[in-house]
Design a protein around this motif. Structure first.
Motif, PDB file in Angstrom:
ATOM      1  N   ASP A 150       0.853  -1.186   0.000  1.00 26.42           N
ATOM      2  CA  ASP A 150       0.000   0.000   0.000  1.00 26.42           C
ATOM      3  C   ASP A 150       0.887   1.233   0.000  1.00 26.42           C
ATOM      4  N   GLN A 151       0.999   1.882  -1.158  1.00 30.04           N
ATOM      5  CA  GLN A 151       1.929   2.987  -1.264  1.00 30.04           C
ATOM      6  C   GLN A 151       1.449   4.245  -0.536  1.00 30.04           C
TER       7      GLN A 151
ATOM      8  N   VAL B 129       6.690 -10.723   2.569  1.00 33.34           N
ATOM      9  CA  VAL B 129       8.010 -10.668   3.220  1.00 33.34           C
ATOM     10  C   VAL B 129       8.091  -9.501   4.211  1.00 33.34           C
ATOM     11  N   LEU B 130       6.936  -9.044   4.701  1.00 33.65           N
ATOM     12  CA  LEU B 130       6.921  -7.896   5.603  1.00 33.65           C
ATOM     13  C   LEU B 130       7.777  -8.133   6.846  1.00 33.65           C
ATOM     14  N   GLU B 131       7.738  -9.340   7.384  1.00 33.42           N
ATOM     15  CA  GLU B 131       8.475  -9.614   8.624  1.00 33.42           C
ATOM     16  C   GLU B 131       9.989  -9.518   8.430  1.00 33.42           C
TER      17      GLU B 131
ATOM     18  N   GLN C  43       7.924  -2.250   8.126  1.00 31.54           N
ATOM     19  CA  GLN C  43       7.238  -2.439   9.403  1.00 31.54           C
ATOM     20  C   GLN C  43       7.152  -1.123  10.164  1.00 31.54           C
ATOM     21  N   GLN C  44       8.252  -0.402  10.225  1.00 31.31           N
ATOM     22  CA  GLN C  44       8.287   0.863  10.957  1.00 31.31           C
ATOM     23  C   GLN C  44       7.376   1.911  10.321  1.00 31.31           C
TER      24      GLN C  44
ATOM     25  N   LEU D 279       4.298  -7.747  -0.557  1.00 32.90           N
ATOM     26  CA  LEU D 279       4.313  -8.948  -1.389  1.00 32.90           C
ATOM     27  C   LEU D 279       5.436  -8.905  -2.415  1.00 32.90           C
ATOM     28  N   GLU D 280       6.227  -9.950  -2.443  1.00 33.95           N
ATOM     29  CA  GLU D 280       7.189 -10.152  -3.519  1.00 33.95           C
ATOM     30  C   GLU D 280       6.551 -11.114  -4.511  1.00 33.95           C
ATOM     31  N   ARG D 281       6.545 -10.715  -5.771  1.00 36.74           N
ATOM     32  CA  ARG D 281       5.986 -11.573  -6.810  1.00 36.74           C
ATOM     33  C   ARG D 281       7.053 -11.875  -7.856  1.00 36.74           C
ATOM     34  N   VAL D 282       6.988 -13.084  -8.382  1.00 36.64           N
ATOM     35  CA  VAL D 282       7.946 -13.529  -9.396  1.00 36.64           C
ATOM     36  C   VAL D 282       7.163 -13.924 -10.647  1.00 36.64           C
TER      37      VAL D 282
END
Length: 216
Positions: free
Chosen positions: A159-160, A192-194, A200-201, A208-211
């Motif tokens: 979410d930008q 991959v947020l964690e 996080q901050q 989300l990382e998408r390939v």
């Protein structure tokens, strides 16, 4: 986004986008593309990515393009490589063994410059550019690469409104539109947020990382 932005980031060592190891998605998904040994791979906005060494280690010829001369010099220095340096038009060209990096503006790249490239690897290019430049970037790729070119694309989606880029959020819908001629096929998607303290901050709810596999 101006060239000065990226020169400043490299000169001040603000390069959080640089990965200290080879990308796991590249290692997992590249072999399935079936790119033959000896083929040349275009790596736009390559920085000093270790991924280029991995690709070269697969028997491929690597053609990187990078705006920052500092990044290019660091790549060769950090890996104790002694490149041959020449000038080819607007590009300063660094070559050593199976890796060539053209230092200059990606948009100055011509079809002749990449005539040997039958594959593309984009981990850090499309997400480094704001929306209008992303459109211009993909249009330029389609102009200079052959119709038989295939590749691997890695994006980030978040979410930008919660945090601004770069790296910029690129949704699946945008990928499908931008790369329509490449028939993008999603191979993986992971939150991959964690693993991302910066996001996080900033209060991001997801990252989300998408390939994608690309094939024209």
């Amino acid at each position: 986004m101006q060239a000065e932005f990226w020169h400043s980031r490299w000169n001040s060592n603000q390069i959080g986008f640089h990965q200290s190891r080879v990308n796991a998605y590249l290692q997992q998904h590249w072999p399935a593309l079936g790119v033959p040994a000896g083929a040349q791979v275009l790596v736009p906005l390559c920085g000093k990515s270790l991924d280029m060494l991995w690709l070269a280690g697969q028997g491929l010829q690597v053609l990187g393009v990078e705006l920052s001369e500092r990044a290019v010099e660091d790549f060769f220095t950090e890996h104790q490589l002694q490149p041959q340096v020449t000038q080819d038009g607007v590009f300063k060209v660094f070559r050593c063994e199976d890796v060539e990096i053209r230092c200059g503006d990606f948009f100055a790249l011509t079809a002749e410059d990449v005539s040997g490239c039958s594959a593309l690897y984009d981990r850090a290019a499309v997400i480094a550019l704001p929306e209008e430049m992303r459109k211009r970037y993909v249009a330029h790729l389609q102009t200079i690469l052959t119709d038989s070119a295939k590749g691997l694309l890695i994006t980030l989606d978040y979410d930008q409104s919660q945090i601004d880029g770069p790296p910029f959020a690129v949704t699946d819908e945008e990928v499908q539109t931008l790369f329509a001629a490449w028939h993008p096929l999603e191979l993986a998607a992971h939150d991959v947020l964690e693993d991302s303290p910066k996001f996080q901050q900033a209060g991001a709810s997801h990252l989300l990382e998408r390939v994608y596999r690309l094939s024209r």
